[in-house]
Design a protein around this motif. Structure first.
Motif, PDB file in Angstrom:
ATOM      1  N   VAL A  71       0.852  -4.884   7.466  1.00  0.00           N
ATOM      2  CA  VAL A  71      -0.606  -4.844   7.603  1.00  0.00           C
ATOM      3  C   VAL A  71      -1.020  -4.731   9.066  1.00  0.00           C
ATOM      4  N   LEU A  72      -0.470  -5.595   9.919  1.00  0.00           N
ATOM      5  CA  LEU A  72      -0.917  -5.680  11.306  1.00  0.00           C
ATOM      6  C   LEU A  72      -0.382  -4.561  12.192  1.00  0.00           C
ATOM      7  N   ILE A  73       0.838  -4.126  11.949  1.00  0.00           N
ATOM      8  CA  ILE A  73       1.467  -3.147  12.838  1.00  0.00           C
ATOM      9  C   ILE A  73       1.471  -1.748  12.237  1.00  0.00           C
ATOM     10  N   PHE A  74       1.812  -1.659  10.962  1.00  0.00           N
ATOM     11  CA  PHE A  74       1.940  -0.348  10.331  1.00  0.00           C
ATOM     12  C   PHE A  74       0.749   0.006   9.435  1.00  0.00           C
ATOM     13  N   GLY A  75      -0.318  -0.784   9.524  1.00  0.00           N
ATOM     14  CA  GLY A  75      -1.500  -0.548   8.692  1.00  0.00           C
ATOM     15  C   GLY A  75      -2.124   0.815   8.882  1.00  0.00           C
ATOM     16  N   SER A  76      -2.013   1.359  10.082  1.00  0.00           N
ATOM     17  CA  SER A  76      -2.595   2.677  10.347  1.00  0.00           C
ATOM     18  C   SER A  76      -1.762   3.806   9.743  1.00  0.00           C
ATOM     19  N   TRP A  77      -0.567   3.494   9.286  1.00  0.00           N
ATOM     20  CA  TRP A  77       0.317   4.503   8.696  1.00  0.00           C
ATOM     21  C   TRP A  77       0.183   4.586   7.174  1.00  0.00           C
ATOM     22  N   VAL A  78      -0.766   3.864   6.610  1.00  0.00           N
ATOM     23  CA  VAL A  78      -0.921   3.835   5.155  1.00  0.00           C
ATOM     24  C   VAL A  78      -1.255   5.244   4.652  1.00  0.00           C
ATOM     25  N   PRO A  79      -0.468   5.746   3.698  1.00  0.00           N
ATOM     26  CA  PRO A  79      -0.729   7.091   3.170  1.00  0.00           C
ATOM     27  C   PRO A  79      -2.075   7.173   2.442  1.00  0.00           C
ATOM     28  N   GLU A  80      -2.597   8.368   2.390  1.00  0.00           N
ATOM     29  CA  GLU A  80      -3.856   8.587   1.668  1.00  0.00           C
ATOM     30  C   GLU A  80      -3.689   8.209   0.207  1.00  0.00           C
ATOM     31  N   GLY A  81      -4.752   7.668  -0.355  1.00  0.00           N
ATOM     32  CA  GLY A  81      -4.724   7.299  -1.764  1.00  0.00           C
ATOM     33  C   GLY A  81      -4.454   5.820  -2.004  1.00  0.00           C
ATOM     34  N   TRP A  82      -4.048   5.105  -0.964  1.00  0.00           N
ATOM     35  CA  TRP A  82      -3.825   3.669  -1.104  1.00  0.00           C
ATOM     36  C   TRP A  82      -5.111   2.940  -0.762  1.00  0.00           C
ATOM     37  N   ALA A  83      -5.410   1.898  -1.539  1.00  0.00           N
ATOM     38  CA  ALA A  83      -6.671   1.173  -1.384  1.00  0.00           C
ATOM     39  C   ALA A  83      -6.833   0.568   0.015  1.00  0.00           C
ATOM     40  N   ASN A  84      -5.816  -0.101   0.471  1.00  0.00           N
ATOM     41  CA  ASN A  84      -5.886  -0.717   1.796  1.00  0.00           C
ATOM     42  C   ASN A  84      -4.479  -1.081   2.267  1.00  0.00           C
ATOM     43  N   PRO A  85      -4.350  -1.483   3.526  1.00  0.00           N
ATOM     44  CA  PRO A  85      -3.023  -1.799   4.065  1.00  0.00           C
ATOM     45  C   PRO A  85      -2.325  -2.964   3.340  1.00  0.00           C
ATOM     46  N   TRP A  86      -3.094  -3.922   2.840  1.00  0.00           N
ATOM     47  CA  TRP A  86      -2.485  -5.060   2.133  1.00  0.00           C
ATOM     48  C   TRP A  86      -1.774  -4.601   0.863  1.00  0.00           C
ATOM     49  N   VAL A  87      -2.452  -3.762   0.091  1.00  0.00           N
ATOM     50  CA  VAL A  87      -1.865  -3.268  -1.160  1.00  0.00           C
ATOM     51  C   VAL A  87      -0.620  -2.439  -0.861  1.00  0.00           C
ATOM     52  N   TYR A  88      -0.728  -1.563   0.145  1.00  0.00           N
ATOM     53  CA  TYR A  88       0.415  -0.729   0.506  1.00  0.00           C
ATOM     54  C   TYR A  88       1.587  -1.574   1.006  1.00  0.00           C
ATOM     55  N   SER A  89       1.308  -2.556   1.861  1.00  0.00           N
ATOM     56  CA  SER A  89       2.371  -3.395   2.404  1.00  0.00           C
ATOM     57  C   SER A  89       3.039  -4.225   1.312  1.00  0.00           C
ATOM     58  N   ILE A  90       2.254  -4.733   0.379  1.00  0.00           N
ATOM     59  CA  ILE A  90       2.831  -5.477  -0.750  1.00  0.00           C
ATOM     60  C   ILE A  90       3.738  -4.561  -1.564  1.00  0.00           C
ATOM     61  N   ALA A  91       3.255  -3.349  -1.844  1.00  0.00           N
ATOM     62  CA  ALA A  91       4.049  -2.401  -2.644  1.00  0.00           C
ATOM     63  C   ALA A  91       5.312  -1.969  -1.907  1.00  0.00           C
ATOM     64  N   TYR A  92       5.157  -1.606  -0.632  1.00  0.00           N
ATOM     65  CA  TYR A  92       6.309  -1.110   0.129  1.00  0.00           C
ATOM     66  C   TYR A  92       7.346  -2.211   0.317  1.00  0.00           C
ATOM     67  N   ASN A  93       6.933  -3.334   0.880  1.00  0.00           N
ATOM     68  CA  ASN A  93       7.875  -4.418   1.155  1.00  0.00           C
ATOM     69  C   ASN A  93       8.375  -5.076  -0.122  1.00  0.00           C
ATOM     70  N   GLY A  94       7.539  -5.123  -1.128  1.00  0.00           N
ATOM     71  CA  GLY A  94       7.968  -5.665  -2.414  1.00  0.00           C
ATOM     72  C   GLY A  94       9.008  -4.807  -3.099  1.00  0.00           C
ATOM     73  N   SER A  95       8.997  -3.495  -2.804  1.00  0.00           N
ATOM     74  CA  SER A  95       9.941  -2.585  -3.464  1.00  0.00           C
ATOM     75  C   SER A  95      11.390  -2.862  -3.083  1.00  0.00           C
ATOM     76  N   TYR A  96      11.627  -3.478  -1.933  1.00  0.00           N
ATOM     77  CA  TYR A  96      13.002  -3.858  -1.591  1.00  0.00           C
ATOM     78  C   TYR A  96      13.192  -5.376  -1.561  1.00  0.00           C
TER      79      TYR A  96
END
Length: 193
Positions: A137-162
């Motif tokens: 969220v804090l460091i890579f939040g600006s790299w969130v791909p289009e279509g994701w609601a927000n950095p929190w959702v993306y970070s949960i999905a990405y980091n949760g996937s591994y």
């Protein structure tokens, strides 16, 4: 003399477990393109340090392991990701130092038997996940791909996937290991106050 012998044993066992964790971290079941991977139980040996000697020494061993993982991060191109100097420092802190040092908390309930030990391992892996989540969220939040609601959702999905598979594998490994009578007896006889 006995205290010196105990300290040498503690250092040697810690070094062996850090070495084992390092080797296991290189056995990757799956690696994500932007960092993070599912490994072969690489967190379990670090948890064992904390379970064997308590969380104080567990944090020392986990911190040493975090420095090794940071070294691997440098080798994998951490400084070539195009991050600003502040973002690099944040990445080093959240994704390496804090995330891997958090594994040292695994021994928090070590005197409560197999259930307490497994609970501690669970907490340690969740703490590591939280640091990766914050980094996302804090460091890579600006790299969130289009279509994701927000950095929190993306970070949960990405980091949760591994981290979710890592959690499941580590918990299965911990349950199998700590349910064996020989290992339970070994841990019980060596737990220090």
């Amino acid at each position: 003399m006995n205290n010196k012998k105990t300290n040498v044993k503690r250092l040697v066992l810690t070094a062996v477990l850090i070495g084992l964790a390092t080797v296991l971290s290189l056995i990757k079941v799956y690696q994500l393109p932007l960092g993070g991977s599912i490994t072969l139980l690489s967190m379990l040996p670090i948890a064992l340090i904390s379970i064997e000697y308590g969380i104080g020494w567990g944090f020392v061993g986990a911190f040493a392991y975090s420095l090794i993982q940071f070294g691997f991060g440098i080798a994998d191109g951490l400084f070539g990701w195009g991050l600003s100097p502040i973002a690099v420092v944040g990445c080093i802190l959240f994704d390496y130092i804090l995330a891997f040092t958090a594994l040292g908390i695994a021994g928090i309930f070590r005197k409560k038997g197999a259930f307490g030990i497994c609970t501690g391992v669970f907490i340690a892996v969740v703490c590591r996940f939280i640091f990766h989540l914050l980094s996302g969220v804090l460091i890579f939040g600006s790299w969130v791909p289009e279509g994701w609601a927000n950095p929190w959702v993306y970070s949960i999905a990405y980091n949760g996937s591994y981290m979710l598979p890592e959690l499941v594998f580590t918990m299965i490994g911990a349950v199998i290991l700590f349910k064996t009578p020989q290992f339970a007896k070994l841990v019980e006889s060596n737990i220090e106050d």
